[in-house]
Design a protein around this motif. Structure first.
Motif, PDB file in Angstrom:
ATOM      1  N   GLY A  70       0.872  -1.156  -0.067  1.00  0.00           N
ATOM      2  CA  GLY A  70       0.118  -0.138  -0.165  1.00  0.00           C
ATOM      3  C   GLY A  70       0.908   1.131   0.031  1.00  0.00           C
ATOM      4  N   ALA A  71       0.230   2.477  -0.096  1.00  0.00           N
ATOM      5  CA  ALA A  71       0.976   3.739  -0.248  1.00  0.00           C
ATOM      6  C   ALA A  71       1.636   4.017   1.037  1.00  0.00           C
ATOM      7  N   GLU A  72       1.126   3.785   2.246  1.00  0.00           N
ATOM      8  CA  GLU A  72       1.806   4.103   3.282  1.00  0.00           C
ATOM      9  C   GLU A  72       2.732   3.318   3.792  1.00  0.00           C
ATOM     10  N   GLY A  73       2.515   1.837   3.267  1.00  0.00           N
ATOM     11  CA  GLY A  73       3.568   0.994   3.574  1.00  0.00           C
ATOM     12  C   GLY A  73       4.943   1.112   2.671  1.00  0.00           C
ATOM     13  N   ILE A  74       4.850   1.491   1.612  1.00  0.00           N
ATOM     14  CA  ILE A  74       5.900   1.789   0.404  1.00  0.00           C
ATOM     15  C   ILE A  74       6.773   2.961   0.921  1.00  0.00           C
ATOM     16  N   PHE A  75       5.840   3.926   1.721  1.00  0.00           N
ATOM     17  CA  PHE A  75       6.687   5.138   2.115  1.00  0.00           C
ATOM     18  C   PHE A  75       7.580   4.732   3.167  1.00  0.00           C
ATOM     19  N   LEU A  76       7.198   3.732   4.223  1.00  0.00           N
ATOM     20  CA  LEU A  76       7.795   3.431   5.401  1.00  0.00           C
ATOM     21  C   LEU A  76       9.083   2.548   4.488  1.00  0.00           C
ATOM     22  N   PHE A  77       8.732   1.891   3.805  1.00  0.00           N
ATOM     23  CA  PHE A  77       9.856   0.946   2.908  1.00  0.00           C
ATOM     24  C   PHE A  77      10.854   1.856   2.410  1.00  0.00           C
ATOM     25  N   PRO A 203      15.970  14.116   0.921  1.00  0.00           N
ATOM     26  CA  PRO A 203      14.818  13.572   1.015  1.00  0.00           C
ATOM     27  C   PRO A 203      13.854  13.782   2.224  1.00  0.00           C
ATOM     28  N   ASN A 204      12.765  14.034   2.441  1.00  0.00           N
ATOM     29  CA  ASN A 204      11.902  14.127   3.687  1.00  0.00           C
ATOM     30  C   ASN A 204      11.812  12.920   4.297  1.00  0.00           C
ATOM     31  N   ASN A 205      11.576  11.909   3.551  1.00  0.00           N
ATOM     32  CA  ASN A 205      10.976  10.611   4.195  1.00  0.00           C
ATOM     33  C   ASN A 205      12.141   9.653   4.969  1.00  0.00           C
ATOM     34  N   ARG A 206      12.836  10.329   5.736  1.00  0.00           N
ATOM     35  CA  ARG A 206      13.887   9.622   6.568  1.00  0.00           C
ATOM     36  C   ARG A 206      13.402   9.711   7.875  1.00  0.00           C
ATOM     37  N   TYR A 207      14.125   8.711   8.784  1.00  0.00           N
ATOM     38  CA  TYR A 207      13.750   8.736  10.255  1.00  0.00           C
ATOM     39  C   TYR A 207      15.009   8.558  11.013  1.00  0.00           C
ATOM     40  N   HIS A 208      16.196   7.755  10.255  1.00  0.00           N
ATOM     41  CA  HIS A 208      17.362   7.713  10.898  1.00  0.00           C
ATOM     42  C   HIS A 208      18.749   8.254  10.193  1.00  0.00           C
ATOM     43  N   PRO A 209      19.550   8.992  10.892  1.00  0.00           N
ATOM     44  CA  PRO A 209      20.561   9.751  10.265  1.00  0.00           C
ATOM     45  C   PRO A 209      21.573   8.747   9.647  1.00  0.00           C
ATOM     46  N   PRO A 210      22.467   9.028   8.612  1.00  0.00           N
ATOM     47  CA  PRO A 210      23.385   8.326   8.237  1.00  0.00           C
ATOM     48  C   PRO A 210      24.313   8.271   9.219  1.00  0.00           C
ATOM     49  N   PHE A 271       4.547   9.507  10.803  1.00  0.00           N
ATOM     50  CA  PHE A 271       5.325  10.123   9.690  1.00  0.00           C
ATOM     51  C   PHE A 271       6.320  10.958  10.438  1.00  0.00           C
ATOM     52  N   PRO A 272       7.422  11.330   9.501  1.00  0.00           N
ATOM     53  CA  PRO A 272       8.513  12.094   9.963  1.00  0.00           C
ATOM     54  C   PRO A 272       8.037  13.653  10.260  1.00  0.00           C
ATOM     55  N   PHE A 273       8.755  13.925  11.412  1.00  0.00           N
ATOM     56  CA  PHE A 273       8.773  15.568  11.956  1.00  0.00           C
ATOM     57  C   PHE A 273      10.118  16.003  12.094  1.00  0.00           C
TER      58      PHE A 273
END
Length: 428
Positions: A70-77, A203-210, A271-273
């Motif tokens: 789904g759309a939200e799942g692929i966003f997290l992926f 990109p915006n859709n990230r949670y964890h820094p490199p 979702f990311p903040f």
């Protein structure tokens, strides 16, 4: 006789050429050139075919992923799939494993830090006053339309992640100037910006820094005292860290610095903040061999009514469903509790004269006063950092009243700019 033979040979060659016949050597050269020409034209077509096949396979894989997740799942992926190959490697899956198991392994920082057992130790304390929610524009209508999960990370961040931590004084050598920047007033990039008109923004859709590298390691560690997910490289310009020598003596530097970094406050499944302070600034007084740190201070300036930019996503799209707001953060700072001190003092023969007791209390020292042989003001150092980050600051931007006085004196027009936030930091 020889002349007759040569003449006959010449006549036969001429006759052969006239009859359209080629020698074996000339034929092989012709076919070899033809094959070379065919290969030259074939290589681009083969490369195009391979690229087309790979793109088509990636597209099919993406369509299958959307159907499955789904759309939200692929966003997290996608936020975990850093190389965008639609497969999760063990390294990419690590954040999910940590979330499910609750076990966070030691971060493998890409810099070898050599700790001198006899070196000095500096203790830093983190202080924080959380963002004033009523300073946000969305608060004026009671956060109407803003989901509770969107602000969950912001509402729960009320204190530093690590209130106090000790560091080796030698770790702060990353603040020392480069070899060609040794004069008072010189500026240099400690962490260079990697953004330009060709790279665009991150990109915006990230949670964890490199994983931080090189000089980023210490800065990442320092900012992690505030929150566990600092991003040393901001998504938008300005990006990186610059420094300036404010003062110099025979043995010490006073270095003023400015950092542009941001935090990711939310974690899956929210979702990311993005929480982006206008800037981090401060100064460090350290010896020229980085064996001793006299003073360290890092903070987010709070002298403006708004000093933090916030952006959060509502859906699974990179470019849509994003909310933006701005607010006021009263305090976010790191400060040394005192100068760095050694764990023990030895005499010329290596005998311990004094050492830190079991309670960890530092050895008491009386430090000499530093006399600067050359210096500039704090304001001038800050201005030079601004010009390095924002080249447009080479042109003076004046307060409203002063602008008209200058315009009248120089017989020039006034160009007025109205901003929601500041022009020369990230709080806009």
């Amino acid at each position: 006789m020889a002349a007759d033979v040569d003449k006959n040979s010449f006549d036969k060659d001429s006759e052969g050429r006239q009859n359209g016949r080629r020698t074996p050597g000339s034929g092989s050269w012709f076919y070899r050139g033809l094959w070379t020409l065919l290969l030259v034209f074939a290589v681009p077509f083969i490369a195009f075919g391979i690229k087309y096949y790979q793109d088509a396979r990636l597209l099919r894989r993406h369509e299958e992923s959307v159907r499955a997740l789904g759309a939200e799942g692929i966003f997290l992926f996608s936020s975990l799939d850093t190389d965008h190959d639609l497969y999760l490697s063990p390294e990419e899956f690590k954040p999910i494993a940590e979330k499910l198991t609750g076990i966070t392994p030691t971060v493998d920082l890409e810099e070898e830090i050599v700790h001198d057992p006899n070196g000095e130790t500096l203790i830093l304390e983190a202080k924080m006053q959380p963002l004033q929610l009523d300073s946000m524009t969305k608060s004026k209508d009671g956060f109407l339309g803003v989901s509770h999960s969107s602000l969950s990370g912001l509402r729960s961040w009320k204190s530093p992640a690590v209130p106090s931590s000790s560091f080796s004084a030698s770790q702060f050598r990353v603040f020392l100037p480069t070899k060609n920047k040794l004069e008072v007033g010189d500026t240099w990039w400690v962490i260079p910006s990697e953004l330009n008109i060709f790279t665009g923004y991150l990109p915006n859709n990230r949670y964890h820094p490199p994983t931080p590298k090189g000089k980023e390691v210490l800065i990442h560690t320092l900012l992690s005292m505030f929150h566990p997910r600092p991003f040393i490289k901001t998504r938008f310009a300005p990006q990186g860290m610059v420094a300036c020598i404010r003062a110099s003596s025979d043995f010490y530097y006073d270095i003023v610095f400015r950092i542009h970094a941001e935090f990711q406050l939310n974690d899956v499944p929210d979702f990311p903040f993005w929480f982006t302070p206008g800037q981090f600034t401060g100064n460090i007084v350290l010896s020229k061999d980085a064996s001793h740190v006299r003073h360290f201070h890092l903070y987010v300036p709070s002298d403006r009514s708004l000093n933090v930019d916030m952006e959060w996503l509502y859906g699974a799209s990179e470019s849509s469903n994003m909310e933006v707001d701005i607010g006021y953060l009263p305090q976010l700072e790191l400060q040394s509790t005192g100068p760095s001190t050694p764990s023990q003092i030895v005499d010329e023969e290596g005998n311990v004269i004094d050492s830190r007791d079991g309670s960890g209390e530092p050895i008491q020292f009386v430090f000499e006063e530093i006399h600067w042989s050359s210096e500039i003001s704090q304001q001038e150092a800050a201005r030079r950092l601004e010009v390095t980050l924002y080249p447009f600051k080479k042109v003076p931007y004046l307060p409203f009243s002063e602008a008209f006085e200058r315009a009248e004196a120089e017989n020039k027009l006034v160009h007025s700019i109205l901003l929601w936030g500041a022009l020369d930091d990230q709080s806009c």
